[in-house]
Structures are given as structure tokens and as C-alpha cells.
Scaffold this motif. Structure first.
Motif, PDB file in Angstrom:
ATOM      1  N   MET A 171       0.482  -0.796   0.068  1.00  0.00           N
ATOM      2  CA  MET A 171      -0.218  -0.362  -0.001  1.00  0.00           C
ATOM      3  C   MET A 171       1.295   1.749  -0.150  1.00  0.00           C
ATOM      4  O   MET A 171       0.365   2.187  -0.549  1.00  0.00           O
ATOM      5  N   LEU A 172       1.502   1.395   1.307  1.00  0.00           N
ATOM      6  CA  LEU A 172       2.603   2.302   0.949  1.00  0.00           C
ATOM      7  C   LEU A 172       3.625   2.834  -0.600  1.00  0.00           C
ATOM      8  O   LEU A 172       2.930   3.727  -1.435  1.00  0.00           O
ATOM      9  N   LEU A 175       2.291   1.607  -3.043  1.00  0.00           N
ATOM     10  CA  LEU A 175       0.955   2.463  -4.250  1.00  0.00           C
ATOM     11  C   LEU A 175       0.537   3.788  -3.915  1.00  0.00           C
ATOM     12  O   LEU A 175       1.152   4.663  -4.549  1.00  0.00           O
ATOM     13  N   LEU A 176       0.982   3.599  -2.627  1.00  0.00           N
ATOM     14  CA  LEU A 176       1.169   5.221  -2.099  1.00  0.00           C
ATOM     15  C   LEU A 176       1.824   6.783  -3.299  1.00  0.00           C
ATOM     16  O   LEU A 176       1.582   7.512  -3.714  1.00  0.00           O
ATOM     17  N   MET A 177       3.167   5.922  -2.675  1.00  0.00           N
ATOM     18  CA  MET A 177       4.652   6.630  -3.394  1.00  0.00           C
ATOM     19  C   MET A 177       4.442   6.982  -4.856  1.00  0.00           C
ATOM     20  O   MET A 177       4.598   8.145  -5.352  1.00  0.00           O
ATOM     21  N   VAL A 194       1.831   6.595  -6.362  1.00  0.00           N
ATOM     22  CA  VAL A 194       0.611   7.407  -6.903  1.00  0.00           C
ATOM     23  C   VAL A 194       1.159   9.178  -6.678  1.00  0.00           C
ATOM     24  O   VAL A 194       0.794  10.276  -7.537  1.00  0.00           O
ATOM     25  N   THR A 195       1.925   9.345  -5.699  1.00  0.00           N
ATOM     26  CA  THR A 195       2.205  10.598  -5.309  1.00  0.00           C
ATOM     27  C   THR A 195       3.473  10.913  -6.998  1.00  0.00           C
ATOM     28  O   THR A 195       3.084  12.423  -7.102  1.00  0.00           O
ATOM     29  N   GLY A 250       2.011  12.288  -9.771  1.00  0.00           N
ATOM     30  CA  GLY A 250       1.378  13.759 -10.021  1.00  0.00           C
ATOM     31  C   GLY A 250      -0.025  14.227 -10.763  1.00  0.00           C
ATOM     32  O   GLY A 250      -0.504  13.660 -10.893  1.00  0.00           O
ATOM     33  N   LYS A 251      -0.192  15.191 -10.110  1.00  0.00           N
ATOM     34  CA  LYS A 251      -2.206  14.840 -10.978  1.00  0.00           C
ATOM     35  C   LYS A 251      -1.862  16.286 -11.643  1.00  0.00           C
ATOM     36  O   LYS A 251      -1.176  17.301 -10.992  1.00  0.00           O
ATOM     37  N   HIS A 273      -0.422   3.840 -15.511  1.00  0.00           N
ATOM     38  CA  HIS A 273      -0.993   3.002 -14.401  1.00  0.00           C
ATOM     39  C   HIS A 273      -1.567   1.978 -15.409  1.00  0.00           C
ATOM     40  O   HIS A 273      -1.197   1.372 -14.136  1.00  0.00           O
ATOM     41  N   VAL A 319      -6.472  -1.976  -8.829  1.00  0.00           N
ATOM     42  CA  VAL A 319      -6.567   0.393  -8.280  1.00  0.00           C
ATOM     43  C   VAL A 319      -6.259   0.729  -9.306  1.00  0.00           C
ATOM     44  O   VAL A 319      -6.129   1.960  -9.315  1.00  0.00           O
ATOM     45  N   ALA A 376      -8.049   0.670 -12.055  1.00  0.00           N
ATOM     46  CA  ALA A 376      -9.355   1.824 -12.158  1.00  0.00           C
ATOM     47  C   ALA A 376      -8.422   2.822 -12.429  1.00  0.00           C
ATOM     48  O   ALA A 376      -9.496   4.025 -12.796  1.00  0.00           O
ATOM     49  N   PHE A 377      -7.195   3.469 -11.541  1.00  0.00           N
ATOM     50  CA  PHE A 377      -6.703   4.856 -12.220  1.00  0.00           C
ATOM     51  C   PHE A 377      -6.625   5.384 -13.314  1.00  0.00           C
ATOM     52  O   PHE A 377      -6.196   6.411 -14.229  1.00  0.00           O
TER      53      PHE A 377
END
Lengths: 346, 184
Positions: free
Chosen positions: B8-9, B11-13, B15-16, B19-20, B145, B174, B177-178
Motif C-alpha cells: 500500500m505504501l 502504491l501511495l508513493m 501515485v504521488t 503527479g496530479k 498506471h 486500483v 482503475a486509476f
């Protein structure tokens, strides 16, 4: 001689019987909002968990958001043993690890991902584990055990009815594997865990509507709502999960104050178990500014406090909740637990 | 559980790091662009101060929480919070100093003696280039993704541990889905 006979009597006759699951484990989903705001999560339009507690909020027009959350209590290291118990892989080591300390313990874990869009949303939780034990009589330990593992799929759809009214509907399908049992530790050890814990299975489909009145012409953004939770049809009835549809009626306000937004609300809830263990009135509040959201709730049997920090994609949080629940022997027990959240959002 | 936590960590890194896409300013000519920028500047000032204040609170709270907590998972949350807090202070300061991504272009045009027609032409060209850039970023995010999702599925297919396999399959879902979310 007399003491030995009494002990034998207790061992062979009191053995094991089922009881009702703790309410927090039997209802809804696990998330930071449900722990920090309690039932007041039904009254606020807060983007934190994967989908709103009250499905009527899904009808608000907004940019689509994808979220993935890992939520867990601070005894998460026992998740493997609890999973072994539920999946009939328990052995003597499992029993000793879980019950050796003879101390009340509780944890939950929830892994969930969802999409919260404009007027609809969907989320999937492949793993939600709940676990709780209470003990009595140290000289001949008797244990009240509740453990469950759920996989669920939720879908929400909503629409604007006109005149500031919004309506939403949540369908929630879940498969639950659980153990709800009271037993003597000596019995469990004698069986070395094998065959002693036989999990039960249950499939449930919940239909949960929500209605919201949210006039837009006020700086205080008042809202009034009704919702119905845990109204479902189960594949088989179980005393651990009795049918307990829960009605919610409430109101909230939210206004821009200082650098952020402050919200305050009241929720009144009732179901057919309220005279025993449900306090109807919950007051909850939040304040969010910048990257920080502070949350709190209180009612006579529960109170919670939490914070959430969000960077835009990555968010984390911590909530502390105190609850009073039935220990399985008719006694009320109060416990305070810590819960943590790691999440991603796009 | 530890495996799930680490994944999970990761994935979160990831995703970060991807960039959004920032919020797009809507404008077709100089007047509408100027009006949108003035509104954005008001928002930027409020955002800047709220990030600085909340960042300071989170940093201090994280330091106090980490030193007073005995639980390792809580210490992790408090520790991560400190980093978020300092980053938020930096972000808030930048917001107050430099505003948003359009400020450089806006300030440059404002400082000239170009005619309204010339300014309209520049705004139109600039917004067109911005849209093309956003579209390229969107496509890159979809591809990235999707590629991560394929990699997760491959790893899951070779993973003997059931919990780790489930976590990898979840991560793959996930990420797909992203990728799908960027197509909307």
C-alpha cells in the motif's frame, strides 16, 4: 472433591454458545470518518472514506475521485492469527498467541478502493477483518470471541429531485465468514484449535436509502437528512448478526470560518436494539483548513477524536474512539482504541 | 499484513510521484483571463495562509505525538505527518509568493504595453498550448498506471503467498482503475 466436580460441571456444560456481534463490527464499514465522527458521518459531505456514509450525498455534482484506503486498528499484528482462525488454519500456537495474554483486545482492518463520481459511486473491499475478545475468571479463563472477515461491493446512485432535495440509494453486497463464540480456554487448548472454531458463512444484500434537504442560499449550508442503514436480506439468519435496520435523522451546518470550514451536526438514530446498547443522540463536528481536518463526536456511550492530513494524493489519519459495549455476558465494558488510515486519492 | 502494508505504501508513493493534473483556468480572451486570475489570486492567498497554519500545526502535533506515543504504527503516522506538515508550509509559502502556474504568464503580459487585440491573441495561443500539454500528461498517466497494473498482475501470478497475491491483485485493480479515471 466438591471443587473438582464444580470445575468439571463448568467445563462440560458451559462450553460454547453464540452471542450477538458488537454493533461497530456488525454495521456499515470501517473508516476514519465512522470512528472519528461516529454516526454523525451521515450528516456531513466530507470526502474522506471511499464513499459517503449517507448515499444522498452522492447526488452532489462534483469532480470524479478515485480513492484507495487502508484502515487499521493498532493491534493489526494479530490479523494473520485471526485470519488463520477464520479460515480453519488455527493450531495451538494460534490459540496461545491470540488468547495467551488473557487481556481484552480488539482490532479491525479494512482495505478498500472506490470511485466517487458525479451522481454515482462504487467501491470494493476485498478484506475487512474484525476481531474482539473479552475474558473473565482468570483461574478458569472463559473467553468471549468475535471474529469476522468480509468481502463487499458497494454501489451508490443519487439524483437531485428539485426544491433542494437530493435522494440516494446504496446497494451493498457482502460475504461474511465469522466466529461468535464463548468458551473456556482449556477447551480450545485441548482441541489445539483444530475443529474447535468452525466459522459460519453468510451472504447479505443491503438496500440503504438516503434523503437530503440542502438549501443553497445560506452561508451556513444547513442540511437535514434521513437515512436507513443495515436493512438487508441474509442467506441465513444468525444470532450474531440479527436484522437491525438503523434509522438516522439529523441536521448539520457548515460555514467558512477563518482559514477553513467548520461543521457541526446532530444525529438521532434508532433501531430495535436501542433500549439495550444504542444511545440515540450523537453530536459531531469538524474543522478543516489547509492540509488538516480535525474531527470529533460524542454521545453517552461513545466519543471519538481524530485528524486527517491530506497532500492531495496521499492522505493519512489517526482516530481515537472510546465505546461502551456488551462483553457477551451482559456486562458493559468501555474501551478506547486507536485507528489509523493510509490513503491515496486521484 | 506487513506485506499488504508495504505494498500500500508503494502504491501511495507511486501515485504521488505520478503527479496530479492541476485545475485548469477557463478563459478565451484577455478580459476573462484577467478576471479569472484576480479570483485565483484571492484563492491563492487564502490557500497559502491555510497551508502554512495547518502545516505548522501538523508538524508540531506530529513531533509531540511521535515522542509521546508508544505504538509503532501511530509513530509512523505521526512521523509521516511531520513531513506533510513541513511540505505544506513550503507549499503555502510558495502560494503566497508565486501564486499559481498561470501567474508568470499573467504578470509578463500585464507589464507590457500590448494592445487588447494582441493580448487576446496571446491568451488564446497560450491556453491552446496548455490544453495540448494537459492532454499529453493525461495520456502519460493512463499508460503509466496501466503498466503498473500489468506489472502487479505479473507479480501476483508468480507470488506463492496467498495474502501477498491478494494484495498484488488489489493493487493491480486500483492501478487499472486509476488509468480508467484519466479517460473521463
Amino acid at each position: 472433591m466438591r471443587a473438582s466436580l464444580i470445575a468439571l460441571f463448568l467445563i462440560f456444560t458451559a462450553a460454547a454458545h453464540a452471542f450477538e456481534a458488537p454493533r461497530s463490527m456488525a454495521t456499515g464499514t470501517s473508516g476514519l470518518l465512522t470512528r472519528a465522527l461516529g454516526r454523525m458521518c451521515h450528516g456531513f459531505d466530507l470526502a474522506s472514506d471511499t464513499l459517503p456514509c449517507n448515499p444522498a450525498f452522492i447526488a452532489f455534482k462534483r469532480e470524479g475521485t478515485l480513492r484507495a484506503n487502508l484502515f487499521f486498528g493498532n493491534n493489526v499484528s494479530y490479523t494473520k492469527e485471526a485470519s488463520d482462525l477464520l479460515n480453519e488454519r488455527a493450531d495451538e500456537d494460534t490459540i496461545r498467541t491470540l488468547f495467551g495474554k488473557q487481556d481484552r483486545s480488539e482490532f479491525e482492518t479494512n482495505l478498500e478502493a472506490g470511485y466517487w463520481g458525479e451522481t454515482w459511486g462504487v467501491s470494493v473491499s476485498p478484506l475487512r477483518v474484525n476481531y474482539g475478545t473479552t475474558f473473565r475468571n482468570p483461574s478458569l479463563p472463559e473467553i468471549s470471541l468475535f471474529a469476522s472477515q468480509e468481502e463487499s461491493l458497494r454501489g451508490q446512485i443519487g439524483t437531485y429531485l428539485g426544491n433542494d432535495l437530493f435522494i440516494g440509494l446504496q446497494l451493498r453486497a457482502l460475504h461474511r465468514k465469522f466466529i461468535a463464540k464463548q468458551f473456556f480456554l482449556t477447551d480450545a487448548l485441548a482441541n489445539e484449535g483444530t475443529g474447535f472454531f468452525e466459522p459460519e458463512n453468510q451472504n447479505v444484500l443491503y438496500v440503504e436509502p438516503g434523503l437530503l434537504y440542502a438549501p443553497e442560499d445560506s452561508d451556513w449550508n444547513p442540511k437535514a437528512y434521513m437515512s436507513l442503514m443495515n436493512a438487508g436480506i441474509a442467506s441465513r439468519a444468525s444470532p450474531a448478526f440479527p436484522s437491525r435496520p438503523q434509522f438516522h435523522l439529523g441536521t448539520s451546518v457548515a460555514a467558512d470560518i477563518g482559514l477553513g470550514t467548520w461543521g457541526l451536526g446532530v444525529d438521532v438514530a434508532w433501531d430495535n436494539g436501542m433500549e439495550t446498547d444504542l444511545e440515540p443522540v450523537t453530536v459531531g463536528s469538524y474543522y478543516e483548513f489547509g492540509i488538516l481536518r480535525l474531527l470529533a463526536h460524542v454521545n453517552e456511550r461513545s466519543n471519538g477524536l481524530g485528524f486527517q492530513v491530506s497532500s492531495g494524493f496521499f492522505n493519512l489519519g489517526l482516530a481515537s474512539q472510546s465505546t461502551t459495549f456488551n462483553d457477551g455476558w451482559g456486562e458493559k465494558v468501555t474501551d478506547r482504541r486507536l485507528y489509523l488510515l493510509l490513503g491515496a486519492e486521484i | 499484513m506487513k506485506t499488504i502494508f508495504v505494498m500500500m505504501l508503494t502504491l501511495l508513493m507511486g501515485v504521488t510521484a505520478l503527479g496530479k493534473t492541476k485545475k485548469e483556468l477557463q478563459a478565451t480572451d484577455w478580459n476573462s483571463f484577467e478576471a479569472a486570475m484576480q479570483e485565483a489570486e484571492r484563492e491563492d492567498r487564502k490557500t497559502g495562509w491555510s497551508y502554512i497554519a495547518s502545516g505548522a500545526l501538523v508538524t508540531i502535533g506530529g513531533l509531540v505525538g511521535a515522542s509521546s506515543s508508544a505504538d509503532s504504527q501511530s509513530k509512523l503516522i505521526y512521523g509521516l505527518s511531520q513531513g506533510f506538515g513541513v511540505a505544506a508550509i513550503g507549499y503555502g509559502t510558495a502560494k503566497l509568493s508565486y501564486g499559481n502556474e498561470y501567474n508568470s504568464f499573467y504578470d509578463s503580459i500585464q507589464g507590457t504595453e500590448l494592445s487588447l487585440e494582441q493580448k487576446n491573441s496571446l491568451v488564446s495561443l497560450y491556453m491552446e498550448n496548455e490544453r495540448a500539454k494537459r492532454e499529453m500528461i493525461r495520456k502519460i498517466n493512463i499508460a503509466t498506471h496501466a503498466a503498473i497494473g500489468v506489472l502487479n498482475l505479473y507479480s501476483a501470478s508468480r507470488e506463492p503467498d496467498k495474502d501477498a497475491k491478494t494484495a498484488l491483485q488489489f493493487l493491480a485493480a486500483v492501478n487499472f482503475a486509476f488509468a480508467l479515471s484519466y479517460t473521463f
